[in-house]
Design a protein around this motif. Structure first.
Motif, PDB file in Angstrom:
ATOM      1  N   CYS A 177      -3.709   5.668 -11.098  1.00 52.91           N
ATOM      2  CA  CYS A 177      -3.886   5.657  -9.640  1.00 52.91           C
ATOM      3  C   CYS A 177      -4.671   6.910  -9.270  1.00 52.91           C
ATOM      4  O   CYS A 177      -4.081   7.937  -8.912  1.00 52.91           O
ATOM      5  N   LYS A 189       4.156  10.334  -6.429  1.00 49.99           N
ATOM      6  CA  LYS A 189       4.161   9.126  -7.252  1.00 49.99           C
ATOM      7  C   LYS A 189       4.610   7.919  -6.444  1.00 49.99           C
ATOM      8  O   LYS A 189       5.419   8.039  -5.522  1.00 49.99           O
ATOM      9  N   TYR A 190       4.077   6.764  -6.787  1.00 49.14           N
ATOM     10  CA  TYR A 190       4.566   5.518  -6.199  1.00 49.14           C
ATOM     11  C   TYR A 190       5.940   5.204  -6.785  1.00 49.14           C
ATOM     12  O   TYR A 190       6.181   5.472  -7.967  1.00 49.14           O
ATOM     13  N   TYR A 212       7.599   3.024  -8.547  1.00 42.64           N
ATOM     14  CA  TYR A 212       7.434   1.817  -9.366  1.00 42.64           C
ATOM     15  C   TYR A 212       8.763   1.129  -9.648  1.00 42.64           C
ATOM     16  O   TYR A 212       8.799  -0.080  -9.868  1.00 42.64           O
ATOM     17  N   GLU A 213       9.851   1.867  -9.632  1.00 41.75           N
ATOM     18  CA  GLU A 213      11.159   1.254  -9.901  1.00 41.75           C
ATOM     19  C   GLU A 213      11.581   0.309  -8.776  1.00 41.75           C
ATOM     20  O   GLU A 213      12.481  -0.505  -8.961  1.00 41.75           O
ATOM     21  N   LEU A 225       9.385  -1.861  -7.121  1.00 44.79           N
ATOM     22  CA  LEU A 225       8.323  -2.839  -6.882  1.00 44.79           C
ATOM     23  C   LEU A 225       8.873  -4.119  -6.272  1.00 44.79           C
ATOM     24  O   LEU A 225       9.899  -4.638  -6.700  1.00 44.79           O
ATOM     25  N   VAL A 239       4.764  -8.265  -8.544  1.00 44.16           N
ATOM     26  CA  VAL A 239       3.645  -7.965  -9.434  1.00 44.16           C
ATOM     27  C   VAL A 239       2.943  -9.279  -9.721  1.00 44.16           C
ATOM     28  O   VAL A 239       3.589 -10.282 -10.032  1.00 44.16           O
ATOM     29  N   MET A 242       0.152  -5.034  -7.380  1.00 46.17           N
ATOM     30  CA  MET A 242       1.550  -4.647  -7.266  1.00 46.17           C
ATOM     31  C   MET A 242       1.845  -4.342  -5.806  1.00 46.17           C
ATOM     32  O   MET A 242       1.065  -3.656  -5.148  1.00 46.17           O
ATOM     33  N   VAL A 264       4.168  -2.297  -3.488  1.00 48.63           N
ATOM     34  CA  VAL A 264       5.047  -1.140  -3.530  1.00 48.63           C
ATOM     35  C   VAL A 264       5.565  -0.883  -2.117  1.00 48.63           C
ATOM     36  O   VAL A 264       4.775  -0.801  -1.178  1.00 48.63           O
TER      37      VAL A 264
END
Length: 150
Positions: A33, A41-42, A44-45, A47, A50, A61, A63
């Motif tokens: 990114c 940070k995004y 991601y956990e 999401l 996807v 994705m 987010v």
């Protein structure tokens, strides 16, 4: 790179190295990114969704946005009218300028698996084009005619 410079950096363990050539059909890719600073940070956990087209190597994705953050301006008209609660990250392929691999310590050995592709993820702001009213010419527009090329 003199060995004298490395006196404080001692070898603590030597490992056998293996190249994983059979990945059972899996393709490993690197996702980056470039527009997001490392300290933001995004999540991601968390999401929401996807979507991937493996043959085209395209990835999206969803987010969730942290609507409790001081950086979230969800009280303005643009966000409120569209109910923006997430950001969609869309990939674009990046030409690999070098060979890269992922390494893992497994059962006392260092296993390397080559990366097959690299993708850069950038925010896709589709909500800016959907049901837009009062554009430059004061006309009502949707995604027709003003959408992105695929």
């Amino acid at each position: 790179n003199n060995m004298e410079d490395d006196e404080d950096d001692v070898v603590v363990r030597e490992l056998d190295v293996y190249l994983a050539t059979d990945t059972a059909g899996a393709q490993l890719g690197l996702l980056s990114c470039p527009l997001r600073p490392p300290w933001r940070k995004y999540p991601y956990e968390d999401l929401e969704a996807v979507r991937m087209k493996p043959n085209a190597r395209r990835l999206e994705m969803d987010v969730p946005l942290d609507t409790t953050s001081a950086n979230y301006a969800g009280d303005d008209e643009a966000h409120a009218a569209r109910g923006v609660q997430k950001v969609t990250l869309r990939s674009s392929p990046v030409e690999a300028k070098t060979s890269m691999a992922v390494g893992i310590l497994q059962d006392g050995a260092f296993v390397l698996a080559p990366l097959e592709y690299c993708l850069q993820l950038r925010p896709h702001l589709s909500y800016l084009n959907s049901n837009k009213k009062g554009g430059k010419d004061g006309e009502e527009g949707g995604e027709e005619g003003g959408g992105e090329e695929e």
